[in-house]
Design a protein around this motif. Structure first.
Motif, PDB file in Angstrom:
ATOM      1  N   PRO A   6       0.811  -1.233   0.000  1.00  0.00           N
ATOM      2  CA  PRO A   6       0.000   0.000   0.000  1.00  0.00           C
ATOM      3  C   PRO A   6       0.838   1.275   0.000  1.00  0.00           C
ATOM      4  CG  PRO A   6      -0.200  -1.177   2.104  1.00  0.00           C
ATOM      5  CD  PRO A   6       0.512  -2.084   1.167  1.00  0.00           C
ATOM      6  N   SER A   7       2.093   1.200   0.463  1.00  0.00           N
ATOM      7  CA  SER A   7       2.916   2.423   0.459  1.00  0.00           C
ATOM      8  C   SER A   7       3.111   2.969  -0.955  1.00  0.00           C
ATOM      9  CB  SER A   7       4.278   2.204   1.131  1.00  0.00           C
ATOM     10  OG  SER A   7       4.584   0.863   1.261  1.00  0.00           O
ATOM     11  N   LEU A   8       2.955   2.107  -1.970  1.00  0.00           N
ATOM     12  CA  LEU A   8       3.066   2.586  -3.362  1.00  0.00           C
ATOM     13  C   LEU A   8       2.102   3.749  -3.606  1.00  0.00           C
ATOM     14  CD1 LEU A   8       4.211   2.214  -6.291  1.00  0.00           C
ATOM     15  CD2 LEU A   8       2.322   0.623  -6.691  1.00  0.00           C
ATOM     16  N   PHE A   9       0.904   3.668  -3.019  1.00  0.00           N
ATOM     17  CA  PHE A   9      -0.103   4.707  -3.257  1.00  0.00           C
ATOM     18  C   PHE A   9       0.269   6.052  -2.615  1.00  0.00           C
ATOM     19  CE2 PHE A   9      -2.906   0.757  -3.085  1.00  0.00           C
ATOM     20  CZ  PHE A   9      -2.772   0.526  -4.439  1.00  0.00           C
ATOM     21  N   VAL A  29      -5.196  -0.125   3.361  1.00  0.00           N
ATOM     22  CA  VAL A  29      -4.209   0.823   2.826  1.00  0.00           C
ATOM     23  C   VAL A  29      -3.469   1.530   3.961  1.00  0.00           C
ATOM     24  CG1 VAL A  29      -3.928   2.935   1.461  1.00  0.00           C
ATOM     25  CG2 VAL A  29      -5.431   1.108   0.643  1.00  0.00           C
ATOM     26  N   ARG A  30      -4.173   1.767   5.060  1.00  0.00           N
ATOM     27  CA  ARG A  30      -3.545   2.504   6.166  1.00  0.00           C
ATOM     28  C   ARG A  30      -2.435   1.712   6.858  1.00  0.00           C
ATOM     29  NH1 ARG A  30      -7.500   6.734   9.108  1.00  0.00           N
ATOM     30  NH2 ARG A  30      -5.468   7.541   9.684  1.00  0.00           N
ATOM     31  N   TRP A  31      -2.335   0.418   6.589  1.00  0.00           N
ATOM     32  CA  TRP A  31      -1.199  -0.356   7.109  1.00  0.00           C
ATOM     33  C   TRP A  31       0.122   0.235   6.641  1.00  0.00           C
ATOM     34  CZ3 TRP A  31      -0.350  -5.825   8.844  1.00  0.00           C
ATOM     35  CH2 TRP A  31      -1.474  -6.376   9.469  1.00  0.00           C
ATOM     36  N   ALA A  32       0.086   1.051   5.566  1.00  0.00           N
ATOM     37  CA  ALA A  32       1.321   1.614   5.007  1.00  0.00           C
ATOM     38  C   ALA A  32       2.043   2.529   5.991  1.00  0.00           C
ATOM     39  CB  ALA A  32       1.012   2.386   3.728  1.00  0.00           C
ATOM     40  N   ALA A  33       1.281   3.132   6.910  1.00  0.00           N
ATOM     41  CA  ALA A  33       1.897   4.079   7.838  1.00  0.00           C
ATOM     42  C   ALA A  33       1.752   3.581   9.271  1.00  0.00           C
ATOM     43  CB  ALA A  33       1.252   5.451   7.695  1.00  0.00           C
ATOM     44  N   SER A  34       2.700   3.969  10.103  1.00  0.00           N
ATOM     45  CA  SER A  34       2.713   3.552  11.499  1.00  0.00           C
ATOM     46  C   SER A  34       1.375   3.871  12.181  1.00  0.00           C
ATOM     47  CB  SER A  34       3.839   4.271  12.233  1.00  0.00           C
ATOM     48  OG  SER A  34       3.863   3.889  13.573  1.00  0.00           O
ATOM     49  N   GLY A  35       0.822   2.913  12.903  1.00  0.00           N
ATOM     50  CA  GLY A  35      -0.460   3.090  13.575  1.00  0.00           C
ATOM     51  C   GLY A  35      -1.612   2.556  12.757  1.00  0.00           C
ATOM     52  N   GLY A  36      -1.389   2.345  11.466  1.00  0.00           N
ATOM     53  CA  GLY A  36      -2.456   1.870  10.592  1.00  0.00           C
ATOM     54  C   GLY A  36      -2.904   0.462  10.927  1.00  0.00           C
ATOM     55  N   GLU A  37      -1.952  -0.403  11.194  1.00  0.00           N
ATOM     56  CA  GLU A  37      -2.313  -1.775  11.545  1.00  0.00           C
ATOM     57  C   GLU A  37      -3.114  -1.786  12.848  1.00  0.00           C
ATOM     58  OE1 GLU A  37       0.997  -4.391  12.285  1.00  0.00           O
ATOM     59  OE2 GLU A  37      -0.305  -6.087  12.731  1.00  0.00           O
ATOM     60  N   SER A  38      -2.689  -0.946  13.804  1.00  0.00           N
ATOM     61  CA  SER A  38      -3.371  -0.910  15.096  1.00  0.00           C
ATOM     62  C   SER A  38      -4.826  -0.465  14.964  1.00  0.00           C
ATOM     63  CB  SER A  38      -2.637   0.034  16.052  1.00  0.00           C
ATOM     64  OG  SER A  38      -1.338  -0.452  16.311  1.00  0.00           O
ATOM     65  N   LEU A  39      -5.113   0.432  14.002  1.00  0.00           N
ATOM     66  CA  LEU A  39      -6.495   0.876  13.801  1.00  0.00           C
ATOM     67  C   LEU A  39      -7.383  -0.326  13.463  1.00  0.00           C
ATOM     68  CD1 LEU A  39      -6.003   4.129  11.679  1.00  0.00           C
ATOM     69  CD2 LEU A  39      -6.681   3.965  14.082  1.00  0.00           C
ATOM     70  N   GLY A  40      -6.783  -1.330  12.837  1.00  0.00           N
ATOM     71  CA  GLY A  40      -7.540  -2.497  12.410  1.00  0.00           C
ATOM     72  C   GLY A  40      -7.907  -3.471  13.515  1.00  0.00           C
ATOM     73  N   ILE A  41      -7.393  -3.272  14.743  1.00  0.00           N
ATOM     74  CA  ILE A  41      -7.786  -4.200  15.823  1.00  0.00           C
ATOM     75  C   ILE A  41      -9.034  -3.718  16.561  1.00  0.00           C
ATOM     76  CG2 ILE A  41      -5.442  -5.131  16.134  1.00  0.00           C
ATOM     77  CD1 ILE A  41      -5.324  -3.461  18.761  1.00  0.00           C
ATOM     78  N   ALA A  85       4.167  11.091   2.235  1.00  0.00           N
ATOM     79  CA  ALA A  85       3.452   9.880   1.816  1.00  0.00           C
ATOM     80  C   ALA A  85       2.307   9.567   2.775  1.00  0.00           C
ATOM     81  CB  ALA A  85       4.433   8.707   1.751  1.00  0.00           C
ATOM     82  N   ARG A  86       2.559   9.829   4.040  1.00  0.00           N
ATOM     83  CA  ARG A  86       1.575   9.565   5.072  1.00  0.00           C
ATOM     84  C   ARG A  86       0.314  10.411   4.885  1.00  0.00           C
ATOM     85  NH1 ARG A  86       3.560   8.367  11.082  1.00  0.00           N
ATOM     86  NH2 ARG A  86       1.557   7.512  11.582  1.00  0.00           N
ATOM     87  N   VAL A  87       0.518  11.675   4.550  1.00  0.00           N
ATOM     88  CA  VAL A  87      -0.613  12.576   4.306  1.00  0.00           C
ATOM     89  C   VAL A  87      -1.433  12.038   3.130  1.00  0.00           C
ATOM     90  CG1 VAL A  87      -1.270  14.906   3.574  1.00  0.00           C
ATOM     91  CG2 VAL A  87       0.642  14.591   5.151  1.00  0.00           C
ATOM     92  N   ARG A  88      -0.742  11.582   2.100  1.00  0.00           N
ATOM     93  CA  ARG A  88      -1.433  11.086   0.900  1.00  0.00           C
ATOM     94  C   ARG A  88      -2.220   9.814   1.186  1.00  0.00           C
ATOM     95  NH1 ARG A  88       3.658  11.950  -3.119  1.00  0.00           N
ATOM     96  NH2 ARG A  88       3.504  14.225  -3.225  1.00  0.00           N
ATOM     97  N   ILE A  89      -1.634   8.950   2.011  1.00  0.00           N
ATOM     98  CA  ILE A  89      -2.342   7.725   2.386  1.00  0.00           C
ATOM     99  C   ILE A  89      -3.632   8.098   3.126  1.00  0.00           C
ATOM    100  CG2 ILE A  89      -2.256   5.706   3.933  1.00  0.00           C
ATOM    101  CD1 ILE A  89      -0.561   5.209   1.482  1.00  0.00           C
ATOM    102  N   ARG A  90      -3.501   9.065   4.042  1.00  0.00           N
ATOM    103  CA  ARG A  90      -4.667   9.482   4.825  1.00  0.00           C
ATOM    104  C   ARG A  90      -5.733  10.087   3.917  1.00  0.00           C
ATOM    105  NH1 ARG A  90      -2.587  13.507   8.381  1.00  0.00           N
ATOM    106  NH2 ARG A  90      -1.013  12.006   8.989  1.00  0.00           N
ATOM    107  N   ALA A  91      -5.281  10.839   2.908  1.00  0.00           N
ATOM    108  CA  ALA A  91      -6.223  11.509   2.008  1.00  0.00           C
ATOM    109  C   ALA A  91      -7.055  10.513   1.205  1.00  0.00           C
ATOM    110  CB  ALA A  91      -5.457  12.434   1.067  1.00  0.00           C
ATOM    111  N   LEU A  92      -6.553   9.293   1.051  1.00  0.00           N
ATOM    112  CA  LEU A  92      -7.300   8.294   0.282  1.00  0.00           C
ATOM    113  C   LEU A  92      -8.559   7.828   1.020  1.00  0.00           C
ATOM    114  CD1 LEU A  92      -4.356   6.133  -1.121  1.00  0.00           C
ATOM    115  CD2 LEU A  92      -5.906   7.583  -2.454  1.00  0.00           C
ATOM    116  N   ARG A  93      -8.686   8.230   2.276  1.00  0.00           N
ATOM    117  CA  ARG A  93      -9.834   7.809   3.067  1.00  0.00           C
ATOM    118  C   ARG A  93     -11.160   8.171   2.400  1.00  0.00           C
ATOM    119  NH1 ARG A  93      -9.992   9.660   9.195  1.00  0.00           N
ATOM    120  NH2 ARG A  93     -10.229  11.665   8.180  1.00  0.00           N
ATOM    121  N   ASP A  94     -11.171   9.318   1.749  1.00  0.00           N
ATOM    122  CA  ASP A  94     -12.417   9.763   1.123  1.00  0.00           C
ATOM    123  C   ASP A  94     -12.713   9.032  -0.185  1.00  0.00           C
ATOM    124  OD1 ASP A  94     -12.452  11.582   3.176  1.00  0.00           O
ATOM    125  OD2 ASP A  94     -11.368  13.096   1.997  1.00  0.00           O
TER     126      ASP A  94
END
Lengths: 141, 410
Positions: free
Chosen positions: B81-84, B248-260, B314-323
């Motif tokens: 997902p970091s590619l995005f 996709v949020r797994w790409a940035a630190s804390g993203g995996e944790s959101l999934g628990i 990159a982190r900002v861009r990953i977050r922006a994909l939320r919408d």
């Protein structure tokens, strides 16, 4: 054979460096190839002891002797001493000030945990003079 | 498999023998010998810190070149997902996925889909309540190797799940087979943000055999994707993305944790920080935490050295994909797999790379010798001797790997 002897100064009222002596001991035990379960016991017991010296005694000295079959840790301070060792050993009993508790320490589990994770623990304390805690962890299941 | 071929290699002409990489290596795996940086690969965790630090670009992360995909007739791209996070103003991840098809792939399968499945299995395991807490994520292979080498007592805390990339690679292959593609024609290629994943995926860490037929670099593909993406910009795109933002949020630190879906988690990134967390876990001070997500790279996978973009951007861009994406798009029930599909086939074992001797008495004697040597050293940690610190130098002398006269400051 002679034991591997290590000595550390534990600075008082310094939470940033607290745990550095136990860190060094952990690292040494790992290099020696001591089994992970014993490294963990030593880590927990010595970290608690070090924190106690920082919170209550304004620091002190840690002397560690590592033998092929055991580790002996002596934590000596010139702090206020423990008036009632039996009471201090009770789960949850704490004399840590509020400021320390606010940092997440002082839950009253330090000494009980040190006893729990060691094979023997001896406390010598004189009020007004200081405390010496001697802990031994055997490297055998 | 030879680690030297699949983590980092050295461009000997560019290496000046300076100490930049050696001083930053978190596992003290590097020495400067005869004027060149030498990696002791048994200690290398593939974190890429040396690649990041080298001022002369002499450290080369290993990966397979894009041309290698043509060994196979039917090629599937499996992008991390970091590619995005690499592209400016990306409105639609399908633009990237369509461009991958233009580059020569026949299909795509997002790693983020595997991540969503692993998130769900993690939640299931946490609900079962049989795991030793704090549970440590197994997702970062550099962290996993660090624990295998340095934190043996914490190995039992690591969740026994395969990586999202492995899940995606295997599902991608199965999909192609179910569509009638002959198995020998199929090549599945992970597009990686870091050398640690190149090594882990190529060797099949945690698996009986590797799931990837090759591992490519985000950085190499980036420059090939850019012109194709600008050509595709105003054309109709195939609907290829099948992931939600959770994966996709797994790409940035804390993203995996959101999934628990729980609050008592800790997410740390960067080698120094994760070492501090692991030390605290050893000391038993983090027992009230349920889940620990550790990423070797600053900001998580977007900070991997195979990426192009600054990790914070990159982190900002990953977050922006939320919408632009649904919250979650992959469920375990959709895949109809046995739970074992998501679990390790081979349990990673403790490695004794720092051990002085197999006999404790002999090891103690060696340690006494190290202490005696260390006392005679200047404690400047200048690196001039070719070791990262005076202590490491004393160890090297005691192990017979160098001689005392290499220290010019005694």
């Amino acid at each position: 054979m002679t034991a591997l002897h290590l000595e550390f100064d534990v600075a008082g009222n310094n939470f940033v460096s607290a745990g550095s002596a136990s860190d060094e001991v952990k690292k040494t035990l790992k290099m020696l190839g001591v089994d992970a379960q014993f490294v963990r016991k030593v880590a927990i017991a010595m970290y608690e002891g070090e924190i106690n010296m920082v919170i209550h005694a304004g620091g002190g000295k840690a002397a560690v002797d590592i033998y092929p079959d055991k580790i002996v840790i002596v934590l000596a301070d010139h702090g206020p001493g423990i008036p009632d060792i039996e009471l201090a050993m009770r789960d949850g009993y704490s004399t840590a000030p509020d400021a320390i508790r606010d940092l997440g320490f002082g839950a009253g589990m330090g000494l009980p945990n040190m006893k729990k994770y060691t094979d023997s623990m001896d406390i010598q304390s004189t009020v007004g003079k200081g405390t010496t805690v001697t802990m031994t962890v055997n490297f055998a299941a | 498999m030879d680690k030297s071929l699949h983590t980092v290699t050295l461009d000997r002409d560019k290496c000046k023998g300076c100490i930049a990489c050696m001083k930053r290596c978190p596992t003290e795996a590097i020495r400067v010998r005869n004027g060149k940086a030498k990696v002791y690969y048994d200690r290398c965790i593939g974190c890429g810190e040396c690649v990041r630090m080298c001022p002369h670009q002499a450290k080369l992360p290993a990966y397979d070149p894009l041309e290698s995909i043509y060994k196979y007739k039917y090629r599937i791209a499996v992008p991390a997902p970091s590619l995005f996070g690499q592209f400016n103003n990306l409105d639609d991840v399908d633009l990237v996925l369509n461009a991958l098809l233009e580059l020569g792939f026949d299909d795509v399968f997002e790693v983020a889909r595997g991540a969503e499945l692993i998130s769900e299995e993690t939640r299931n395991l946490m609900r079962d309540g049989k795991l030793k807490k704090p549970i440590i994520s197994s997702a970062c292979p550099a962290v996993l190797e660090l624990i295998m080498m340095r934190y043996h007592s914490l190995l039992s805390h690591v969740i026994d799940l395969v990586s999202p990339a492995d899940v995606a690679l295997r599902l991608a292959r199965e999909k192609a087979e179910s569509e009638g593609v002959p198995p020998e024609d199929i090549g599945v290629f992970f597009i990686s943000p870091c050398p640690a994943k190149v090594y882990a995926l190529k060797t099949g860490m945690g698996l009986d055999k590797p799931a990837a037929d090759g591992v490519l670099s985000i950085g190499e593909l980036y420059f090939k994707l850019l012109p194709v993406m600008s050509q595709l910009k105003d054309k109709p795109l195939k609907k290829l993305s099948k992931t939600g933002i959770l994966g996709v949020r797994w790409a940035a630190s804390g993203g995996e944790s959101l999934g628990i879906y729980q609050n008592r988690y800790l997410a740390a990134d960067g080698m120094e920080n994760i070492n501090n967390v692991l030390k605290a876990m050893e000391d038993g001070t983090l027992n009230y935490i349920d889940f620990v997500e550790l990423g070797a790279c600053p900001s998580g996978c977007v900070g991997g050295v195979l990426n192009v973009e600054n990790p914070f951007v990159a982190r900002v861009r990953i977050r922006a994909l939320r919408d632009k994406l649904p919250p979650v798009a992959n469920k375990l029930t959709d895949e109809k797999k046995d739970r074992s599909f998501y679990h390790w086939e081979v349990t990673p074992e403790a490695q004794d790379v720092y051990r002085l001797d197999s006999d404790l008495s002999v090891a103690i004697e060696k340690m006494q010798r190290i202490e005696a040597i260390y006392k005679t050293l200047p404690h400047l940690d200048c690196g001039g001797c070719g070791a990262p610190s005076c202590r490491a130098f004393a160890e090297d002398v005691a192990r017979g790997e160098t001689t005392l006269d290499m220290c010019s400051r005694r």
